[in-house]
Motif scaffolding. Structure first.
Motif, PDB file in Angstrom:
ATOM      1  N   ASP A 113       0.859  -1.189   0.000  1.00 13.24           N
ATOM      2  CA  ASP A 113       0.000   0.000   0.000  1.00 13.24           C
ATOM      3  C   ASP A 113       0.899   1.243   0.000  1.00 13.24           C
ATOM      4  O   ASP A 113       2.125   1.132  -0.049  1.00 13.24           O
ATOM      5  CB  ASP A 113      -0.968  -0.038   1.193  1.00 13.24           C
ATOM      6  N   ALA A 114       0.269   2.418   0.062  1.00 12.01           N
ATOM      7  CA  ALA A 114       1.038   3.659  -0.062  1.00 12.01           C
ATOM      8  C   ALA A 114       2.114   3.788   1.016  1.00 12.01           C
ATOM      9  O   ALA A 114       3.137   4.448   0.816  1.00 12.01           O
ATOM     10  CB  ALA A 114       0.096   4.855  -0.022  1.00 12.01           C
ATOM     11  N   GLU A 115       1.904   3.135   2.152  1.00 15.60           N
ATOM     12  CA  GLU A 115       2.899   3.211   3.239  1.00 15.60           C
ATOM     13  C   GLU A 115       3.990   2.154   3.086  1.00 15.60           C
ATOM     14  O   GLU A 115       4.911   2.087   3.895  1.00 15.60           O
ATOM     15  CB  GLU A 115       2.241   3.020   4.612  1.00 15.60           C
ATOM     16  N   GLY A 116       3.837   1.314   2.093  1.00 15.76           N
ATOM     17  CA  GLY A 116       4.852   0.289   1.889  1.00 15.76           C
ATOM     18  C   GLY A 116       4.560  -0.986   2.645  1.00 15.76           C
ATOM     19  O   GLY A 116       5.400  -1.874   2.733  1.00 15.76           O
ATOM     20  N   LYS A 117       3.358  -1.106   3.175  1.00 17.02           N
ATOM     21  CA  LYS A 117       3.011  -2.299   3.929  1.00 17.02           C
ATOM     22  C   LYS A 117       2.538  -3.378   2.963  1.00 17.02           C
ATOM     23  O   LYS A 117       1.747  -3.115   2.055  1.00 17.02           O
ATOM     24  CB  LYS A 117       1.889  -1.950   4.916  1.00 17.02           C
ATOM     25  N   GLU A 118       3.011  -4.588   3.143  1.00 15.10           N
ATOM     26  CA  GLU A 118       2.644  -5.669   2.231  1.00 15.10           C
ATOM     27  C   GLU A 118       1.155  -5.996   2.339  1.00 15.10           C
ATOM     28  O   GLU A 118       0.598  -6.106   3.427  1.00 15.10           O
ATOM     29  CB  GLU A 118       3.476  -6.921   2.548  1.00 15.10           C
ATOM     30  N   ILE A 119       0.517  -6.154   1.184  1.00 14.02           N
ATOM     31  CA  ILE A 119      -0.879  -6.581   1.149  1.00 14.02           C
ATOM     32  C   ILE A 119      -0.842  -8.077   0.846  1.00 14.02           C
ATOM     33  O   ILE A 119      -0.393  -8.467  -0.234  1.00 14.02           O
ATOM     34  CB  ILE A 119      -1.658  -5.853   0.040  1.00 14.02           C
ATOM     35  N   THR A 120      -1.268  -8.876   1.790  1.00 10.31           N
ATOM     36  CA  THR A 120      -1.080 -10.322   1.604  1.00 10.31           C
ATOM     37  C   THR A 120      -2.292 -11.016   0.988  1.00 10.31           C
ATOM     38  O   THR A 120      -2.154 -12.077   0.388  1.00 10.31           O
ATOM     39  CB  THR A 120      -0.755 -11.014   2.943  1.00 10.31           C
TER      40      THR A 120
END
Ligand code: WTA
Length: 632
Positions: free
Chosen positions: A435-442
């Motif tokens: 996502d925009a924050e760089g968090k992985e979307i699993t």
């Protein structure tokens, strides 16, 4: 023989699993099937912080021995290269592996004779003639770093690239054929070289037989130079991580950057992906329609097929000359079995009479491929139905100049295919969506920014002369990840669909341009104060170029001014970057901090002005009404 081919979906799953659990073992086994002078000491060394990626460190090889010499015993008389000229009335030319080997060695000896040494940069600005293929491989043979510049770029663009690389030599031709036109090429080189002090020699290949200006002491004819050189040229021993080539490509900021690929990793990745995606078999005739001036031409017209011992076809002309059946006529003429092209070509041919396709049998075709931009479903179905007769798997291959080879794609007849989806990653490739924050979307059924979390042998090593730029462009947006610049969706079964660029890169007919680069060119026009460029959906090109331009004074004749601006872009970049629409405006929508709100311009360019979102932070909201009213 090298094969490295996966044949079933189960094998794909096993290979994929192993490539994630034991990437070094996986790639090491594949690399072992090539010819090395010396085996590597370390399979992989990497971090994405600097970044520093090294594959097969300490290994010694020459890629052309793997493309040519190693085939001589078993495939010496097999066709390596078929060249089809622009004009169907001119005779085609074929080269066996033995003949191609000779041609490359001769060209390499000409380079040496003219002072090129290992590590020197050689700029190649040539049309799609066999000598272009010889030239590229000849550089690789002697360890010179090739930098191919598509022969549609302007003198200014060429000069920028030559100076950035500090090239010592330019390889070119007198002119080129493009459909019904003949274009002077040497003249563009002469203009560029006025500002390129590093270039000592120019070698000119005769294509049109035109009289051209030859600068004494600098310019020589290839046909003179080749007369007395040997047909043997020993291959230079290269380190796996020595540079193989530089290829310039556009990013979201500044001038095009020189993407660097190295000998060992590039070789392994080009061959592995070629063999698996297209499921090449020994008797196939393979045709990739891309120009060698782009990465697709490097990896899938030349290196990938030749490394696999394939017969590869090279076409000088365009899909619409002498008529819109030209591609299909060539397929029938040579019995092409694997055909790889760009969606823009398909869309342009779709607009013609269907008889242009139906009058050819296309019986030899087995596999179809698409590359360069998202393929819309309509184009996918047309290609699959009318060209592939619903019999040929159509693989949508997603990748980039920076990745060297195909990253996400179906493997023909092996893994699932879904229209307009690139589908699954190749073994060795670990994509993630963030996502925009760089968090992985699993989870699945999501959309996000497409990144890679682990290196593959073909990953970009650096941007020439400016490593920090490489870090900033690809490795700094999301910590510890390679960021592709693309947005993607993942469906309920984990298949990827690429949506397109999420940065300021426009993809016009599969060619990348940075908006900043085009704006910079437009701003060179004396009448222009400022400009902003965005992409908009275009039926044939995929994306078109829409420019908003502020002028010093209101022009008397807007059409004259537009023509002049186009001329400026052609001069600075080349015809391929011509804006499709130019709207003269008195201001641009800017925030109080002076940033252009491109989101608004994109909406206007798309013709969707019903909901422009929040415009309250604009310095001058009225300007939006004016822009809306004048939209083209
Ligand atoms: C786009 C060309 C959707 C993408 C090989 C990428 C694609 C850029 C596809 C790289 C595809 C390429 N589906 N988009 N199958 N292939 N792209 O460097 O936006 O010229 O980032 O490499 O083209 O363009 P490049």
């Amino acid at each position: 023989m090298i094969n490295n081919q996966i044949k079933t979906f189960e094998e794909y799953q096993q290979a994929y699993k192993r490539s994630v659990e034991d990437p070094e073992g996986f790639w090491s086994d594949i690399a072992s099937t090539f010819t090395w002078h010396k085996k590597w000491n370390t399979t992989l060394e990497w971090n994405f912080e600097e970044p520093n990626v090294k594959w097969f460190k300490g290994g010694k090889l020459n890629i052309t021995e793997n493309c040519l010499d190693r085939h001589l015993k078993t495939r010496g008389n097999k066709l390596a290269l078929i060249w089809e000229p622009n004009d169907p009335k001119e005779r085609f030319v074929r080269y066996t592996y033995r003949e191609l080997h000779e041609k490359v060695c001769q060209f390499a000896n000409v380079l040496k004779k003219n002072g090129v040494q290992k590590g020197d940069r050689v700029c190649i600005y040539m049309p799609m003639i066999p000598e272009l293929a010889f030239a590229v491989l000849a550089c690789a043979r002697i360890g010179a770093i090739h930098s191919v510049i598509f022969a549609g770029f302007s003198a200014v663009s060429m000069a920028d690239r030559i100076n950035d690389a500090g090239a010592k030599m330019v390889l070119t031709s007198d002119g080129l054929n493009r459909g019904s036109k003949q274009i002077p090429v040497k003249r563009v080189v002469d203009e560029a070289l006025q500002t390129c002090p590093s270039v000592e020699k120019v070698i000119v290949v005769e294509r049109l037989g035109w009289a051209v200006n030859m600068v004494e002491g600098r310019d020589v004819w290839y046909h003179d130079e080749v007369k007395d050189v040997s047909k043997e040229c020993p291959a230079e021993e290269m380190d796996a991580e020595d540079m193989l080539f530089i290829l310039y490509t556009s990013g979201s900021t500044g001038k095009p950057k020189g993407v660097v690929h190295t000998c060992g990793g590039y070789m392994v990745y080009a061959q592995y992906t070629f063999m698996n995606v297209f499921q090449y078999e020994e008797s196939d005739v393979y045709w990739c329609t891309a120009d060698i001036g782009w990465i697709t031409g490097h990896t899938y017209l030349l290196y990938g097929p030749l490394l696999s011992g394939a017969t590869t076809l090279m076409f000088e002309g365009v899909p619409t000359y002498p008529d819109m059946g030209r591609f299909w006529q060539i397929c029938d003429k040579f019995g092409v079995s694997i055909f790889y092209t760009a969606p823009t070509a398909i869309r342009s041919l779709m607009s013609g009479d269907i008889d242009n396709v139906l009058s050819y049998s296309l019986d030899s075709l087995k596999v179809l491929g698409s590359v360069g931009e998202p393929i819309n479903e309509e184009a996918w179905h047309w290609y699959h139905t009318h060209v592939g007769k619903e019999r040929c798997p159509l693989v949508d291959t997603w990748w980039q100049t920076e990745t060297a080879g195909i990253m996400i794609s179906s493997l023909a007849n092996v893994t699932p295919i879904k229209p307009a989806h690139a589908a699954f990653p190749l073994p060795g490739i670990q994509p993630i969506l963030v996502d925009a924050e760089g968090k992985e979307i699993t989870e699945n059924e999501v959309e996000g920014y497409l990144c890679m979390k682990f290196p593959w042998p073909g990953i970009i090593r650096t941007t020439y002369g400016d490593h920090e730029r490489c870090r900033l462009s690809y490795f700094s947006t999301y910590k510890g990840l390679y960021f592709t610049g693309d947005g993607a969706k993942r469906d309920e079964n984990g298949l990827y669909r690429i949506i397109g660029r999420v940065d300021d890169v426009i993809n016009v007919s599969g060619h990348r341009f940075g908006t900043a680069e085009i704006e910079d060119a437009i701003n060179h026009n004396v009448h222009v104060v400022e400009s902003a460029v965005v992409g908009f959906p275009h039926d044939i090109k995929g994306q078109g170029i829409y420019a908003f331009v502020i002028c010093k004074e209101k022009p008397e004749r807007e059409d004259y001014l537009r023509a002049e601006i186009i001329e400026t872009v052609v001069e600075k970049i080349g015809k391929i970057a011509k804006p499709d629409k130019i709207q003269i405006v008195s201001g641009l929508p800017k925030t109080r901090s002076g940033k252009i709100m491109r989101r608004i311009l994109r909406k206007v360019a798309e013709g969707d002005t019903s909901n422009l979102g929040d415009t309250s932070t604009l310095l001058d909201p009225e300007v939006v009404d004016e822009i809306k009213a004048g939209a083209l």
